[in-house]
Enzyme design. Structure first.
Site, mmCIF file in Angstrom:
data_model
loop_
_atom_site.group_PDB
_atom_site.id
_atom_site.type_symbol
_atom_site.label_atom_id
_atom_site.label_comp_id
_atom_site.label_asym_id
_atom_site.label_seq_id
_atom_site.Cartn_x
_atom_site.Cartn_y
_atom_site.Cartn_z
ATOM 1 N N PRO A 2 0.747 -1.244 -0.047
ATOM 2 C CA PRO A 2 -0.042 0.019 -0.055
ATOM 3 C C PRO A 2 1.109 1.132 0.038
ATOM 4 O O PRO A 2 2.031 1.382 0.544
ATOM 5 C CB PRO A 2 -0.704 -0.125 1.338
ATOM 6 C CG PRO A 2 0.065 -0.995 2.126
ATOM 7 C CD PRO A 2 0.659 -1.898 1.243
ATOM 8 N N GLU A 3 0.398 2.214 -0.661
ATOM 9 C CA GLU A 3 0.872 3.774 -0.548
ATOM 10 C C GLU A 3 0.709 4.096 0.938
ATOM 11 O O GLU A 3 -0.056 3.651 1.623
ATOM 12 C CB GLU A 3 0.216 4.660 -1.482
ATOM 13 C CG GLU A 3 0.253 4.113 -2.928
ATOM 14 C CD GLU A 3 1.435 4.452 -3.961
ATOM 15 O OE1 GLU A 3 2.299 5.486 -3.407
ATOM 16 O OE2 GLU A 3 2.044 3.882 -4.950
ATOM 17 N N LYS A 50 5.423 3.776 5.481
ATOM 18 C CA LYS A 50 4.554 2.572 5.504
ATOM 19 C C LYS A 50 4.774 2.068 6.862
ATOM 20 O O LYS A 50 4.469 0.736 6.883
ATOM 21 C CB LYS A 50 5.081 1.830 4.055
ATOM 22 C CG LYS A 50 4.861 2.619 2.985
ATOM 23 C CD LYS A 50 5.400 1.810 1.618
ATOM 24 C CE LYS A 50 4.959 2.394 0.398
ATOM 25 N NZ LYS A 50 5.103 1.763 -0.806
ATOM 26 N N ARG A 254 9.416 -2.969 -9.176
ATOM 27 C CA ARG A 254 8.007 -2.549 -9.446
ATOM 28 C C ARG A 254 8.195 -2.044 -10.861
ATOM 29 O O ARG A 254 8.957 -1.110 -11.583
ATOM 30 C CB ARG A 254 7.420 -1.512 -8.663
ATOM 31 C CG ARG A 254 7.761 -1.840 -7.151
ATOM 32 C CD ARG A 254 6.872 -2.946 -6.794
ATOM 33 N NE ARG A 254 5.497 -2.946 -6.890
ATOM 34 C CZ ARG A 254 4.777 -2.083 -5.962
ATOM 35 N NH1 ARG A 254 5.144 -1.632 -4.932
ATOM 36 N NH2 ARG A 254 3.482 -1.930 -6.376
#
Length: 272
Positions: A2-3, A50, A254
């Site tokens: 998740p961001e 995060k 990514r």
């Protein structure tokens, strides 16, 4: 993974739901020592990039990092389902944690060490963007790679990386040591605004009104992340501004997305 705005939303939800009250803390899965916290007052949730921290009146801090597959959901209280590592509840609402990379009890000093090792978080009022810029300027790695470094900008993930580079027409391959102060300031200011919007609305929107579905007479984007984006997950589709096919390749593990025509600059445009 998740961001960072997701972690901030979770911290706010934990504080708003349980803050200042005693809670039940259990580990249905049996892989977390919940007994010392059961019945303690949950003081607040806090996010740094995060990392999610849950402070208890006992002086203990639960440190959570969701990693790639972790989930934390707040739902009406009901018997736990699946492999729940940690459950916090008040008999009305239950916060169930599943599949995290980390879930551990630490001391406030250990929490402070994690915070000190993190880069500046655009969602925190105490963030110092100069700290991130100093690290970026010391590196010859690409700007696209460095924006994924949590010591440069904590909480920035793959979506915000791709979108902020596009919004300022930046070539993803510009080395960090060639990024000038003005460019960093524009990137940082944009991240602050975009991520704050995502916290408030629970979705990521990066597209200006003149490039949106209504203005362009196209269908709205359908994606689990919600919102309108310029390049993220749009490989092979036409750029919303110039029509060139969006490209993708792997950078820092990514998929990076960018427009080869729009993104040629080594210095940031003030806006798209």
């Amino acid at each position: 993974m998740p961001e960072g705005h997701v972690i901030h939303r979770l911290a706010d939800a934990l504080t708003g739901t349980f803050g200042g009250r005693p809670v039940s803390v259990t580990s249905p899965q049996g892989r977390f020592d919940a007994a010392p916290l059961d019945g303690a007052v949950l003081e607040r949730g806090e996010a740094v990039g995060k990392h999610l921290f849950v402070d208890f009146a006992t002086g203990d801090v639960v440190h959570i990092h969701l990693g790639l597959i972790g989930k934390l959901h707040l739902e009406p209280f009901a018997p736990p389902r699946g492999q729940v590592r940690l459950r916090i509840h008040d008999g009305v609402t239950a916060a169930d944690l599943r599949g995290p990379q980390w879930c551990r009890t630490i001391t406030p000093d250990e929490r402070d060490a994690v915070v000190a090792a993190s880069g500046p978080d655009p969602l925190r009022p105490d963030a110092d963007p100069a700290k991130g810029y100093a690290r970026l300027r010391r590196s010859s790695k690409s700007l696209a790679a460095l924006l994924m470094d949590q010591r440069v900008a904590a909480g920035v993930g793959n979506i915000f990386r791709a979108e902020v580079l596009y919004r300022h027409r930046l070539n993803p391959d510009v080395p960090g040591n060639r990024v000038d102060q003005r460019t960093w300031d524009l990137i940082w200011t944009d991240l602050v605004g975009l991520m704050a919007y995502a916290v408030e609305h629970g979705r990521i929107d990066t597209v200006r009104i003149e490039h949106g579905p209504e203005a362009q007479g196209r269908d709205a984007r359908v994606d689990r992340h919600g919102g309108e984006v310029y390049v993220y997950r749009r490989a092979g589709q036409p750029c919303l501004v110039c029509g060139t096919a969006v490209r993708t390749r792997v950078v820092e593990g990514r998929n990076l997305y960018w427009c080869p025509r729009c993104q040629r600059r080594s210095r940031a445009a003030a806006q798209v």
